[in-house]
Write an enzyme that holds these catalytic residues in place. Sequence first.
Site, PDB file in Angstrom:
ATOM      1  N   HIS A 199      -5.468 142.788  40.706  1.00  0.00           N
ATOM      2  CA  HIS A 199      -5.176 142.392  39.314  1.00  0.00           C
ATOM      3  C   HIS A 199      -4.093 141.313  39.236  1.00  0.00           C
ATOM      4  O   HIS A 199      -3.976 140.631  38.227  1.00  0.00           O
ATOM      5  CB  HIS A 199      -4.877 143.609  38.421  1.00  0.00           C
ATOM      6  CG  HIS A 199      -3.499 144.159  38.537  1.00  0.00           C
ATOM      7  ND1 HIS A 199      -3.127 145.025  39.523  1.00  0.00           N
ATOM      8  CD2 HIS A 199      -2.392 143.965  37.779  1.00  0.00           C
ATOM      9  CE1 HIS A 199      -1.851 145.341  39.368  1.00  0.00           C
ATOM     10  NE2 HIS A 199      -1.375 144.715  38.311  1.00  0.00           N
ATOM     11  N   GLU A 255      10.061 147.615  41.127  1.00  0.00           N
ATOM     12  CA  GLU A 255       9.659 148.446  39.982  1.00  0.00           C
ATOM     13  C   GLU A 255      10.690 149.549  39.805  1.00  0.00           C
ATOM     14  O   GLU A 255      11.161 150.114  40.806  1.00  0.00           O
ATOM     15  CB  GLU A 255       8.299 149.088  40.244  1.00  0.00           C
ATOM     16  CG  GLU A 255       7.161 148.096  40.360  1.00  0.00           C
ATOM     17  CD  GLU A 255       5.855 148.814  40.652  1.00  0.00           C
ATOM     18  OE1 GLU A 255       5.093 149.058  39.699  1.00  0.00           O
ATOM     19  OE2 GLU A 255       5.595 149.128  41.821  1.00  0.00           O
ATOM     20  N   HIS A 305      -1.133 142.373  46.519  1.00  0.00           N
ATOM     21  CA  HIS A 305      -0.455 141.555  45.508  1.00  0.00           C
ATOM     22  C   HIS A 305       0.526 140.543  46.134  1.00  0.00           C
ATOM     23  O   HIS A 305       0.512 139.363  45.801  1.00  0.00           O
ATOM     24  CB  HIS A 305       0.328 142.421  44.524  1.00  0.00           C
ATOM     25  CG  HIS A 305      -0.496 143.492  43.857  1.00  0.00           C
ATOM     26  ND1 HIS A 305      -1.834 143.362  43.633  1.00  0.00           N
ATOM     27  CD2 HIS A 305      -0.154 144.707  43.360  1.00  0.00           C
ATOM     28  CE1 HIS A 305      -2.287 144.455  43.016  1.00  0.00           C
ATOM     29  NE2 HIS A 305      -1.284 145.282  42.848  1.00  0.00           N
TER      30      HIS A 305
HETATM   31  C1  BG6 Z   1      -0.789 148.526  41.344  1.00  0.00           C
HETATM   32  C2  BG6 Z   1      -0.103 149.550  42.205  1.00  0.00           C
HETATM   33  O1  BG6 Z   1      -1.761 147.841  42.073  1.00  0.00           O
HETATM   34  O2  BG6 Z   1       0.175 147.598  40.846  1.00  0.00           O
HETATM   35  C3  BG6 Z   1       1.002 150.250  41.433  1.00  0.00           C
HETATM   36  O3  BG6 Z   1      -1.049 150.508  42.660  1.00  0.00           O
HETATM   37  C4  BG6 Z   1       1.949 149.243  40.825  1.00  0.00           C
HETATM   38  O4  BG6 Z   1       1.720 151.145  42.267  1.00  0.00           O
HETATM   39  C5  BG6 Z   1       1.165 148.190  40.038  1.00  0.00           C
HETATM   40  O5  BG6 Z   1       2.846 149.938  39.983  1.00  0.00           O
HETATM   41  C6  BG6 Z   1       2.084 147.097  39.513  1.00  0.00           C
HETATM   42  O6  BG6 Z   1       1.372 146.245  38.675  1.00  0.00           O
HETATM   43  P1  BG6 Z   1       2.115 145.397  37.552  1.00  0.00           P
HETATM   44  O7  BG6 Z   1       1.031 144.596  36.933  1.00  0.00           O
HETATM   45  O8  BG6 Z   1       2.726 146.396  36.622  1.00  0.00           O
HETATM   46  O9  BG6 Z   1       3.155 144.576  38.254  1.00  0.00           O
END
Ligand code: BG6
Length: 467
Positions: A175, A213, A237
């Site tokens: 994503h 986070e 990511h």
């Molecule tokens: C997800 C992970 O792919 O990405 C999560 O499984 C993480 O653990 C999340 O919290 C973070 O996504 P974003 O968009 O909030 O930075």
Amino acid sequence: MSELATQPTADALVLFGATGDLAKRKLFPALYELERHGSLTVPVIGVARSDWTDAGFREHCEESIRQHVEDPDDGVITRLQKRMDLIQGDYADKATWSNLRKKLDRVHSAHAVYYMAIPPLMFPTVAEQLASVGLNERGRIVVEKPFGRDLPSAEELNRTLHSVFPEERIFRIDHYLGKESVEDLLVFRFSNALLEPVWKRNYVRSVQITMSETIGVEGRGSFYDSVGAVRDVMQNHLLQVLSLVAMEPPVGPESKYLQDEKAKVFAAMPAMDPQRIVRGQYVGYRDEPGVATDSNVETFVAARLEIDSWRWAGVPWYIRCGKGLAANATEVVVEFREPPRLLFDEAGGPRPERNLVRLRLGNDDGVTFTLQAKTPGQELDSQAVDVSVDFAAALGERRSAYERLLDDAMAGVPRRFAREDIVEQTWRIVQPALDSDSVVHPYFRGSWGPAEAERVLDGDTWYEPHI
Ligand code: BG6
């Protein structure tokens, strides 16, 4: 059909795992936005094992939208609900698949999108069952991460999926690739003539990428304890972000050009040096529901990487990510070399600090240049000043990552999805961190991770994200 599409526009969306957590948190809100923008025009068919009715499914969708979308429009919810149906049944049961086939026949679907919002262990079963009723011949699959657990399992999964769907009809979701701020890395680098000449080892001293986070594992303890930070976010990511910062300009916007340039970055990267990996675990993690009381799984990891190319050889790439940290931020800090200091030494003043380009990819996305400017007074002293832009304020609101990715998957545009070879290369690069049974250094929630994380740096310090 869009010029960037390699597949026909979809005429149905089939959602596996329609009553699950991902659908609730991300997919229904994204479908709501697509409906609101008038981009959703096809039937949405949920498939789930839960013993639900069509009405229950539509109510569940509405609840999820009301929970996650600010001030939703009732008319839009009703329009979306009207296109929704549920096929309820066990994935192992032949009847589930013939019902799905009948349903797709009824709506004359020839190009469905099959979205796998299900645990990865079930991907092969669903792909094979789709093939058992011939549905693999008229559609494409969208697969959620994690894509495998390591290189062998990713290769194995690719083989299984390829036995049912060709590569061009497999859309692997990460994503982060749907985020405007992440895609901006490409635009920012290649549409600003100011940057490109200095974006290389002659001028860049180091690059740091931080994804922090504040949340812990938040009810996902048993899932998280089977993956850890490397598999959860670093392999996907963070390395995707790294490739966008490091890649050569693609020769065109089509997917193959983008993917080829990313692939070259990864091919030029040796696997991580086990001596330059530090793992951490927040204090209290082992008490989380679903987590083993003696768990050695990392909730934090920092590592030093290298890219052995003409552009980057010798420049350290430091990356770190973790849960339970001091702030929510995703940042890339490109640190430039120091200017010659003669002019300033003579005056006896402080040495100018290094210039930084700070690319903020989190919620408050934007960019900050840290430059040097003259300190007022008689001397030729310099001090750091920030020149900053906040993208939401400057450019207006943007669409969510899932909305953009669903839209792409439906339109048959693959460029924001991960290609097979790239996923495999990223597993190769992180393998030493997966193999590591080194201690996990404890750190307190609300900190920046274990102090040992400094060890991966060449005598430098981590830049704290700007929040
Ligand atoms: C997800 C992970 O792919 O990405 C999560 O499984 C993480 O653990 C999340 O919290 C973070 O996504 P974003 O968009 O909030 O930075």
